[in-house]
Design an enzyme around this catalytic site. Structure first.
Site: not given
Ligand code: OSB
Ligand code: MG
Length: 368
Positions: A135, A156, A158, A184, A209, A234, A258, A286
């Site tokens: 991430s 991934k 952000k 995300d 996400e 998420d 998660k 995570g």
């Protein structure tokens, strides 16, 4: 088992680089750990709550308070506790899933260590190595971002308004057509941004996400109708029941699991099982875990429904040192993978001197 004491430890874990998301910049984790002392031995659990209530309503001080005043006293009073009974015993407290999950994980660790079984074996893990993603926080510049993204099975990014199309385009160019790439948003957009988010379609992302609010299932379902990129929830997925609801409403076609967010590894297993039944792929999220939580996540990610690489990165991605042995990516045929621990419980050993040396405050011991 009988629980004789619950200890709360707070440990300062500086990050090797600032981690920026749409909800802010983080330079360290103030980790809350729980240790249960039982008649069959000890167990450790990690609370994934952040220091501040930005990703979710939970945060470290709140989790510590609810454990101290409500959750731990209940477990300490119960004559017989097993991991499978923790959620039921604690159900009288609304929410506070991350706090409950930490206790359940500690009880499970003690229970499995006592019988020499690993988390992976207990969960029904089928893989011995798991594919790892990384991430990547919002970076100060695109060049700095490009320097960060090597060695993993998938990236991934952000994203937030003002940091989306351009970094995605640049990283797609760097990875080539076959690189696995996803984004995300941590709730940074609204449905009014749908046309803008549609511009991500040409980049062939695995998923987007959580673009919208945690409570806003309807907007995610609407967006999923408008864009090609699969929508993955998420923050919204707080239980197996909510996962089914979101799937049936067309709001999520892939699920991020998660354990902390859903109240524990046992509920995470139920999310996995129901998604598998519904043929919905899942992957392991995570929360910048130390070795305790990372070990358990890697074991979870070894279940057969976890068909996409998780945010199960090497420890060194976040920390220079850790309170357990480090998780290091494999090499050769296991490049980009982590080995699933096989030792009793989480399979990692907590370095008590590290926990004491990095303590942010004296630990608290609760007894029945
Ligand atoms: O949204 O997945 C998230 C970290 C903290 C809080 C929320 C999230 C994250 C990450 C990092 O993306 C995942 C990791 O632990 O590698
Ligand atoms: Mg997320």
């Amino acid at each position: 088992m009988r629980i004789d004491a619950v200890e709360l430890h707070r440990v300062g874990m500086p990050l090797v680089r600032p981690f920026e998301t749409s909800f802010g910049v983080q330079t360290a984790r103030a980790v809350l750990l729980v240790r249960v002392r039982t008649d069959v031995g000890d167990g450790w659990g990690e609370c994934v709550a952040g220091s501040e209530p930005f990703y979710s309503s939970e945060y470290v001080d709140g989790a510590a308070h609810v454990i101290e005043h409500y959750l731990a006293p209940t477990l300490l009073r119960a004559p017989d506790v097993t991991a499978a009974s923790v959620a039921r015993l604690l159900a009288f407290v609304a929410g506070h899933r991350m706090a409950k999950a930490a206790l359940e994980a500690a009880v499970l660790d003690a229970e499995l260590r006592a019988v020499g079984r690993s988390f992976g074996e207990y969960f029904g893990a089928t893989a011995t190595w798991v594919d790892c993603g990384v991430s990547v926080g919002i970076a100060p510049s695109i060049d700095e971002l490009l320097a960060e993204v090597a060695g993993y099975k998938r990236i991934k990014l952000k994203v937030k308004p003002g940091w989306d199309l351009e970094p995605v385009a640049r990283v797609r160019e760097l990875l080539g057509r076959d690189g696995l790439l996803q984004v995300d948003a941590n709730t940074a957009y609204t449905l009014a941004d749908a046309e803008h988010l549609k511009k991500l379609d040409p980049f062939d992302l695995l998923l987007i996400e959580q673009p919208f609010d945690e409570e806003d299932i309807a907007s995610h379902a609407a967006l999923a109708q408008m864009i090609e990129t699969p929508v993955c929830l998420d923050e919204s997925i707080l239980s197996a029941a909510l996962a089914v609801d979101a799937i049936e409403r067309g709001a999520t076609s892939i699920v991020n699991i998660k354990a902390g967010r859903v109240g524990g590894y046992l509920e995470a297993l139920r999310v996995h099982d129901i998604c598998r039944e519904l043929a919905v792929p899942v992957w392991c999220g995570g929360m910048l875990e130390t070795g305790i939580g990372r070990a358990a996540n890697v074991a979870l990610a070894a279940l057969p429904g976890f068909t996409l690489p998780g945010d199960t990165s090497a420890s060194s991605r976040y920390f220079a040192d850790d309170l357990t042995e480090l998780f290091v990516l494999g090499t050769g045929e296991h490049a980009g993978q982590l080995r699933v621990p096989t030792g009793p419980g989480t399979g990692v050993e907590v370095d008590e001197a590290f926990v004491t040396g990095r303590a942010l405050s004296p630990h608290v011991t609760l007894r029945g």
